[in-house]
Design a protein around this motif. Structure first.
Motif, short mmCIF file in Angstrom:
data_model
loop_
_atom_site.label_atom_id
_atom_site.label_comp_id
_atom_site.label_asym_id
_atom_site.label_seq_id
_atom_site.Cartn_x
_atom_site.Cartn_y
_atom_site.Cartn_z
N UNK A 12 17.76 20.12 -110.34
CA UNK A 12 17.23 20.56 -109.04
C UNK A 12 16.27 19.53 -108.45
N UNK A 13 15.42 18.95 -109.30
CA UNK A 13 14.49 17.91 -108.83
C UNK A 13 15.26 16.70 -108.32
N UNK A 14 16.29 16.31 -109.07
CA UNK A 14 17.08 15.15 -108.68
C UNK A 14 17.82 15.41 -107.37
N UNK A 15 18.38 16.60 -107.19
CA UNK A 15 19.03 16.95 -105.93
C UNK A 15 18.04 16.92 -104.77
N UNK A 16 16.85 17.49 -104.98
CA UNK A 16 15.83 17.52 -103.93
C UNK A 16 15.38 16.10 -103.57
N UNK A 17 15.15 15.26 -104.57
CA UNK A 17 14.76 13.87 -104.30
C UNK A 17 15.85 13.13 -103.53
N UNK A 103 27.36 20.91 -106.73
CA UNK A 103 26.24 20.24 -107.39
C UNK A 103 26.69 18.89 -107.95
N UNK A 104 26.08 18.49 -109.06
CA UNK A 104 26.53 17.29 -109.75
C UNK A 104 27.74 17.70 -110.59
N UNK A 105 28.94 17.23 -110.25
CA UNK A 105 30.10 17.66 -111.03
C UNK A 105 29.88 17.39 -112.53
#
Length: 187
Positions: A12-17, A103-105
């Motif tokens: 979730x942090x990586x997606x938000x960044x 998301x990240x597959x």
């Protein structure tokens, strides 16, 4: 050399960044550390050419799905890598749920292309190729526009191509010829 952040970063942090910083290539190692790999103009041009060639091939063959460098894949070891271009066979992509696709597959692409930036160490890219292979990628193609070479990494070994106008990538990409002469030509 890519910037490495030492604190652990979740999905979730990586997606938000990534959403807050469009255009940055953010990746996460299996240990949860964040990597930022800047891209210069020449390597960006070569990345676009690789992606275009792969896209046109797949448009003709219809064997799978092509992804650009903005796509993060959650590998089996927990790393999230964003290859410069990637190919996933159609049946593997369709086996994912809609949520997994959004998301990240959660898979290693079948084929990955990584293009060296001026800031990348070739040995670091070769090490990354090994990580992709350990996670299930069948073929990792490294392109070095500065050394003017292409390497095809498979579990069976590595082939290096220099001064070859076209690089065959069978059997993983049937009838695909990477036009190296276009990658290394000065526009």
């Amino acid at each position: 050399m890519p910037l490495l952040v030492l604190s652990s970063v979740g999905d979730e942090d990586l997606l938000a960044l990534s959403r807050r910083n469009p255009g940055l290539k953010l990746e996460r190692t299996a240990e949860g550390r964040l990597r930022l790999s800047p891209t210069g103009g020449e390597s960006g041009r070569v990345r676009a050419e690789v992606l275009g060639q792969l896209y046109r091939w797949n448009e003709e063959k219809g064997l799978g799905v092509v992804f650009d460098a903005a796509t993060g894949f959650r590998l089996p070891d927990g790393a999230v890598f964003s290859p410069d271009a990637a190919f996933v066979k159609k049946e593997r992509w369709l086996a994912l749920s809609q949520e997994e696709r959004e998301g990240f597959p959660p898979l290693a692409p079948d084929v990955v292309f990584e293009v060296r930036s001026r800031s990348d160490d070739p040995a670091g890219l070769q090490e990354k190729a090994g990580l992709y292979l350990k996670n299930g990628t069948a073929l990792v193609v490294l392109v070095d526009p500065y050394g003017r070479w292409v390497e095809a990494h498979r579990l069976s070994g590595v082939e290096r191509f220099e001064e070859l106008p076209e690089v065959p990538l069978d059997p993983e990409l049937p009838s695909f010829l990477l036009r190296a002469s276009r990658l290394f030509a000065t526009p």
